[in-house]
Scaffold this motif. Structure first.
Motif, short mmCIF file in Angstrom:
data_model
loop_
_atom_site.label_atom_id
_atom_site.label_comp_id
_atom_site.label_asym_id
_atom_site.label_seq_id
_atom_site.Cartn_x
_atom_site.Cartn_y
_atom_site.Cartn_z
N ARG A 1 0.83 -1.20 0.00
CA ARG A 1 0.00 0.00 0.00
C ARG A 1 0.86 1.26 0.00
NH1 ARG A 1 -5.16 -1.01 0.34
NH2 ARG A 1 -5.86 -3.06 1.06
N ALA A 2 0.38 2.26 -0.72
CA ALA A 2 1.12 3.52 -0.84
C ALA A 2 1.12 4.28 0.48
CB ALA A 2 0.51 4.38 -1.94
N ALA A 3 2.22 4.99 0.71
CA ALA A 3 2.36 5.85 1.88
C ALA A 3 2.70 7.25 1.39
CB ALA A 3 3.45 5.32 2.80
N PRO A 4 2.33 8.28 2.16
CA PRO A 4 2.68 9.66 1.74
C PRO A 4 4.18 9.82 1.60
CG PRO A 4 1.12 9.66 3.59
CD PRO A 4 1.61 8.25 3.44
N GLY A 5 4.58 10.55 0.57
CA GLY A 5 6.00 10.75 0.37
C GLY A 5 6.28 11.76 -0.72
N LYS A 6 7.56 12.03 -0.92
CA LYS A 6 8.02 13.00 -1.92
C LYS A 6 8.73 12.24 -3.04
CE LYS A 6 9.85 14.87 1.70
NZ LYS A 6 10.69 15.66 2.63
N ARG A 7 8.49 12.66 -4.25
CA ARG A 7 9.06 11.97 -5.40
C ARG A 7 10.41 12.59 -5.77
NH1 ARG A 7 6.24 11.28 -11.38
NH2 ARG A 7 7.65 9.66 -12.16
N PRO A 8 11.44 11.78 -5.92
CA PRO A 8 12.75 12.32 -6.32
C PRO A 8 12.76 12.71 -7.79
CG PRO A 8 12.85 9.94 -6.22
CD PRO A 8 11.49 10.32 -5.72
N ASP A 9 13.66 13.60 -8.16
CA ASP A 9 13.79 14.00 -9.56
C ASP A 9 14.35 12.85 -10.41
OD1 ASP A 9 12.85 16.58 -9.08
OD2 ASP A 9 14.86 17.30 -8.54
N GLN A 10 15.28 12.10 -9.85
CA GLN A 10 15.90 10.98 -10.54
C GLN A 10 15.64 9.69 -9.77
OE1 GLN A 10 20.06 11.75 -12.02
NE2 GLN A 10 19.89 13.54 -10.70
N GLY A 11 15.55 8.59 -10.50
CA GLY A 11 15.38 7.30 -9.85
C GLY A 11 16.62 6.92 -9.06
N LEU A 12 16.43 6.09 -8.05
CA LEU A 12 17.52 5.62 -7.21
C LEU A 12 18.10 4.32 -7.79
CD1 LEU A 12 16.13 7.76 -5.46
CD2 LEU A 12 16.43 6.28 -3.49
N HIS A 13 19.18 3.86 -7.18
CA HIS A 13 19.82 2.60 -7.59
C HIS A 13 19.97 1.72 -6.36
CE1 HIS A 13 21.06 3.81 -11.72
NE2 HIS A 13 20.96 5.02 -11.19
N LEU A 14 19.48 0.48 -6.48
CA LEU A 14 19.57 -0.45 -5.37
C LEU A 14 20.21 -1.75 -5.83
CD1 LEU A 14 18.78 -1.18 -2.39
CD2 LEU A 14 16.70 -2.20 -3.37
N TRP A 15 21.27 -2.16 -5.13
CA TRP A 15 21.90 -3.46 -5.37
C TRP A 15 21.30 -4.44 -4.36
CZ3 TRP A 15 23.89 0.99 -6.87
CH2 TRP A 15 24.62 1.03 -8.07
N SER A 16 20.79 -5.55 -4.89
CA SER A 16 19.96 -6.44 -4.09
C SER A 16 19.92 -7.81 -4.73
CB SER A 16 18.55 -5.82 -4.03
OG SER A 16 17.56 -6.72 -3.60
N PHE A 17 19.36 -8.78 -4.05
CA PHE A 17 18.87 -9.98 -4.72
C PHE A 17 17.58 -10.38 -4.02
CE2 PHE A 17 21.99 -11.59 -1.64
CZ PHE A 17 21.29 -12.60 -0.98
N GLU A 18 16.69 -11.05 -4.73
CA GLU A 18 15.32 -11.21 -4.27
C GLU A 18 15.21 -11.90 -2.92
OE1 GLU A 18 11.40 -10.96 -3.74
OE2 GLU A 18 12.61 -9.87 -5.22
N GLY A 19 15.99 -12.94 -2.67
CA GLY A 19 15.86 -13.69 -1.43
C GLY A 19 16.47 -13.04 -0.21
N SER A 20 17.16 -11.92 -0.38
CA SER A 20 17.82 -11.26 0.75
C SER A 20 16.80 -10.62 1.69
CB SER A 20 18.78 -10.17 0.23
OG SER A 20 19.14 -9.28 1.27
N PRO A 21 16.69 -11.10 2.93
CA PRO A 21 15.72 -10.52 3.87
C PRO A 21 15.96 -9.04 4.14
CG PRO A 21 16.51 -12.64 4.68
CD PRO A 21 17.40 -12.25 3.53
N PHE A 22 17.22 -8.63 4.19
CA PHE A 22 17.54 -7.23 4.47
C PHE A 22 17.17 -6.34 3.28
CE2 PHE A 22 20.35 -9.76 7.15
CZ PHE A 22 20.18 -9.17 8.39
N SER A 23 17.46 -6.82 2.08
CA SER A 23 17.13 -6.03 0.89
C SER A 23 15.62 -5.87 0.73
CB SER A 23 17.71 -6.71 -0.36
OG SER A 23 19.11 -6.79 -0.29
N ARG A 24 14.88 -6.90 1.10
CA ARG A 24 13.41 -6.85 0.96
C ARG A 24 12.85 -5.66 1.74
NH1 ARG A 24 12.38 -11.62 2.24
NH2 ARG A 24 12.18 -12.41 0.11
#
Length: 256
Positions: A147-170
């Motif tokens: 569900r969406a939460a109130p927030g501010k939209r950045p001018d540029q997209g962010l970059h996230l290094w992750s993998f799907e099964g990582s509990p911390f990245s989730r």
């Protein structure tokens, strides 16, 4: 103290989510070549069907542009409907081939055929029980990332290094989805069984050395370690490891 306790509880919940989904989306099955144009995924982090697609993307070590579409979202849901004709997720858009695909099973099949050059591995094939366990995985994480939460939209997209099964990245992906922040998801799946385990205590003892020539090797050369999540924000020049720090940063920088 309370915030740290809550974060630790959320990590344990995320571990349960990974367990319910049989820890798919951790190991690379076949490292695919990144296409010329980015693959785009209209996605809800907490949706079990979207999760299946992200698992396949990790298995192929493919990067993807995430367009978060949480329930109640006002940014990318209309855009997804204009492209595909309906607000149904996941929705994959591949400008390299002109494909616009709904349904997780069809998307997973497409990704393995198009970028893996092979049929879907048995571990990633749809099973009749998967929707049940996938839903239990979402419940285990308290339905975060839906569900969406109130927030501010950045001018540029962010970059996230992750993998799907990582509990911390989730936990970080859940927050990005709720705030409707677009980001490039750089998949950094485990490339060999010796990499199994958390970054500070992998199954193979001794000094960590990633497989030469892979994405992890490149990341290691840049940062001196391989650990996820890792976030870069080109809007502020900020970069950081550690899920708790990243979550605090996102809430302070972009929260409502």
């Amino acid at each position: 103290m309370l915030n740290a306790l809550k974060h630790n509880v959320n990590v344990l919940e995320s571990v349960a989510t990974s367990s319910f989904t049989a820890w798919r989306g951790c190991l690379v099955v076949k490292a695919a070549e990144q296409p010329e144009k980015p693959i785009i995924l209209y996605d809800m982090e907490g949706c079990p069907y979207c999760r299946r697609v992200r698992e396949a993307l990790t298995a192929l070590n493919l990067d993807v542009e995430i367009r978060p579409c949480p329930k109640g979202g006002r940014i990318y849901r209309a855009e997804a409907e204009a492209i595909g004709g309906k607000q149904l997720f996941p929705l994959l858009v591949d400008e390299n081939t002109g494909q616009v695909i709904y349904e997780s099973e069809d998307i997973v099949e497409y990704l393995f055929r198009q970028y893996g050059g092979r049929p879907v591995p048995g571990y990633y094939k749809a099973r009749v029980w998967q929707p049940v366990f996938g839903s239990l995985g979402s419940v285990a994480s308290e339905m975060r990332g839906l569900r969406a939460a109130p927030g501010k939209r950045p001018d540029q997209g962010l970059h996230l290094w992750s993998f799907e099964g990582s509990p911390f990245s989730r936990l970080v992906r859940e927050k990005l989805c709720e705030l409707e922040i677009p980001y490039t998801l750089h998949n950094l799946g485990k490339e060999h069984w010796t990499e199994i385990g958390p970054a500070k205590q992998r199954i193979k003892p001794g000094k960590y050395q990633p497989l030469p020539g892979g994405k992890r090797d490149d990341f290691f050369r840049q940062h001196g370690r391989v650990q996820v999540p890792y976030l870069e924000d080109p809007n502020t020049g900020t970069s950081m490891f550690e899920s708790a720090r990243i979550l605090k940063y996102l809430e302070e920088q972009y929260g409502g």
